[in-house]
Design an enzyme around this catalytic site. Sequence first.
Site, PDB file in Angstrom:
ATOM      1  N   ASP A 133       0.864  -1.174   0.000  1.00 36.26           N
ATOM      2  CA  ASP A 133       0.000   0.000   0.000  1.00 36.26           C
ATOM      3  C   ASP A 133       0.911   1.238   0.000  1.00 36.26           C
ATOM      4  O   ASP A 133       2.119   1.136   0.237  1.00 36.26           O
ATOM      5  CB  ASP A 133      -0.952  -0.012   1.202  1.00 36.26           C
ATOM      6  CG  ASP A 133      -2.158   0.894   0.948  1.00 36.26           C
ATOM      7  OD1 ASP A 133      -2.106   1.730   0.023  1.00 36.26           O
ATOM      8  OD2 ASP A 133      -3.159   0.788   1.684  1.00 36.26           O
TER       9      ASP A 133
HETATM   10  C1  BGC Z   1      -4.992   3.371   0.105  1.00 37.00           C
HETATM   11  C2  BGC Z   1      -5.094   2.444  -1.088  1.00 37.00           C
HETATM   12  C3  BGC Z   1      -4.977   3.249  -2.354  1.00 37.00           C
HETATM   13  C4  BGC Z   1      -3.653   3.987  -2.334  1.00 37.00           C
HETATM   14  C5  BGC Z   1      -3.397   4.823  -3.576  1.00 37.00           C
HETATM   15  C6  BGC Z   1      -3.757   4.243   0.045  1.00 37.00           C
HETATM   16  O1  BGC Z   1      -3.794   5.227   1.015  1.00 37.00           O
HETATM   17  O2  BGC Z   1      -5.006   2.622   1.288  1.00 37.00           O
HETATM   18  O3  BGC Z   1      -6.304   1.748  -1.061  1.00 37.00           O
HETATM   19  O4  BGC Z   1      -5.115   2.436  -3.472  1.00 37.00           O
HETATM   20  O5  BGC Z   1      -3.620   4.864  -1.212  1.00 37.00           O
HETATM   21  O6  BGC Z   1      -4.204   5.945  -3.600  1.00 37.00           O
END
Ligand code: BGC
Length: 870
Positions: A665
């Site tokens: 993530d």
């Molecule tokens: C989130 C993800 C997301 C990523 C990109 C993160 O903060 O948990 O689900 O895809 O950011 O925006």
Amino acid sequence: MSKRSAKIVREVAAEGIVLLENIDNCLPLNNDNSVALVGKGCFEYLKGGYGSAEVVSNYTIGLLDGLLARKAKICDKSLQKNDVYDLETLNNFAKESKTALVMLTRNTGEGRDRAVSDFNLSFEEEQLFELLDKSNFNEVVVLLNIGHIINIAAMKQYKKIKAILLVWFAGMEGGNAICDVLYGDVTPSGKLTDTIAQNYYDYPSSDTFHDFPFFVNYKEDIFVGYRYFETFSKEKVVYPFGYGLSYTTFAFENVKYDFDDTQISVSVTVKNVGNRAGKEVVQIYSSSPKSDVLKSLIELRAYEKTKLLQPGEEQTLTLSFSIDDMAYFDERRASYVLEEGIYSIFMGSNVRDCVLCGEYKQNFEKVVYSTTLKFSFGLPYKINEDGKFVKTTYWGVSQEQNSATVFTAGAEGTLLESRSNSDDDLKQERNKYSLYDVEEGKISLETFIKTMTSAQIIEMTMGQPPALIRGTAGIGNIPSLKIPNPQTADGPAGVRSTIPTLCFPCATLLACTWNDDILFSVGAAMGDDAISNDVDILLAPGLNIHRDPLCGRNFEYYSEEPIVSGRSAAAIVRGMQSKGVGATIKHLAFNNKEENRRESISIVSERAIREIYLKGFNIAIKEGNPWCVMTSYNLINGIRTAMHDGLLKGILREEWGYDGLVMTDWHVNSHLWREIKAGSNIKMPCGYPEEIQQAKDHYKGNLISRKELEECARYILQTVMKTRRFKERNFGKTQKIDEFNILDFICLSATWSGTKREDDGTLSLTDIGLDRRGNDTFIDYRIENDKTSEFILRITASCLNSGQSVEIFMDGEKLVEVDCNTQNCSFEKFYVFESKPFVVPEGVHEIRSYVRGAKASDSIHYKKWEFIRK
Ligand code: BGC
């Protein structure tokens, strides 16, 4: 945006709306009768939540738009948005309309959990319902425009509330879809994918959800959602799992039960015996023999939805599931075990409303699958037969140890090879081939990877700069080897950009359709929209389990039930990927709360991990084969998921045979080299030069091996080769430098970019922001120069802090540094900064710009770059 796409957004929204109450057949409404809009919620429709599932859509149809579009009769006086009403006003409305529509809204999103007060009705909502009870309205219809469950039971005490429709966040076509159901153009067929209890504190997770920022004890173990309520606390349920009313009635006839050595199957004829066309969901549950092992009284095994059945029409459905699916996970033996005894099989339209349709006798205990334990801690608490929590002899995490640092330590990696991975190996120039030689069959991917230097691979284990407006990151990106930079973008409700895209209903609504076919079409429409927006891989779907109603991101996820979650995700993935757009299932796993999500430890038993929290991911992988998996931020039993080799190598690769890409993530707090060792392939998003350096150092020091790097390269390049960018040989736009040329920033990569609405209503790009976020982030750009000459670079930018500079690299070598130091810092104030002169040779060059600054939070917003020939 095509009409076809808008149609599917509306269709699926109407199919996922759940009718919870319909006293005296209050719904559907009659088009000739007027309705009054009561409460500000009627005017404040929420199409979705915020965070990764936030979508800027071309338009949003709210409730009023939907009513107007179908020319519904509305009490004119009620069209004034209002916070507070008195009885006289309401009775004035009631002179024209006998029906009051009340819409309750609750916003929610990423990074924050909900408070118990968000679950309960607010004082104003209670007052409004009390007043409506005293008013002259005949009936009140409540629409719940929410992304997480609220206290619906509290509405039961108001006698004028005759109908309740759970409309969730229904996307950009929500108002139309709500009206389709309200007025009976569509017969509701949505079914709950979560249990609705009397009270927040009835949920077993409520005991621990808000306890500690640094850890959560999953005390309820496998007893999540209906598994808890049906086993221990039936009386606390207001609307059971799988429940949802219809405007018509279905009879289940001709039930046939059968089994062979491996499968159990039930066939049933569903007949529409009412007088409206509608769809019904058949649900199959099983219960296991009583034994010393505590098990859920009932568990979902299979489900199927009928086609649209006209009055009198019938359809025979056959549902089957594997007998082995009824095994439980025995931690002592690290095995899935099917106990000896009688298994009862039930069929019905929700977990409560089902009948015994057959029995299966297992004559001996069968060990279905043996493995090793991958998550060594157990639970400090367990639930006993009375549904009470008791301390166990397991050693978990005590309160004194509630710091993440205790658990991030562990082995610092072991020496894997006696050979020393020298500096030379890192730098060795041995690239002879391009990735297209693999595509053309000249060499195998394995051979191509052997020709890459370790430094190249390590750099590729970091995400690459986003090249889209509000894109998230790319992958690959070594133009000299003809590896393009395929682009990812969020998310679960459609493409997240600042350019308008399609906004689909939230994931929970999608799952409430219980309809794989329609979800496939949704996935395909998301894929089409991704293609229109130049996105190669979507960061969706999300399928974490709804452990607690207050998790801020529940609306991005499907259900409390792993089979529903897994099947819904698989259908969306299949749809998306049928268009050549990659899906990313996220967040593996145990991301069940948002507060302190980067540091919170989920303490879960291995049994619950396997039976509840990982099962949906397993199904999504088996049935959908997503290109990518994203790990979560949180730690599992003390170890970050991105560096958990038991989870990634052990379960994902070995047990499930997953062959796609694993990414972290965004900005997860773990180290790249540890992630590589654990089986993760890309650290997202981009930047982090010190992490790359550390990984290179550890490679030289033998803490990571060439084999481990090659594994990463294989997963990354396999994925790159599936993308449209690769197939179309799309390496982005190269900007030609003419005299006084201003770079076209719309095609420039950046971490953030803003749009502004011009007076004529069009959107234009205002600036490109480089957000340092504790680590260097960079942007890449390619320029073409027709003759060698001297240039200066003039940058127009605003800075958040003083003491910043921008470092420019050309073809990997530092070109120049531009001092962007200003005292009067603000994102609104733009300054012009100029570099010293530098030479740009004739030809095409890769330009990379880093933000350097004194503070971790430094960032710069570029308005324009000018290469000025001297
Ligand atoms: C989130 C993800 C997301 C990523 C990109 C993160 O903060 O948990 O689900 O895809 O950011 O925006």
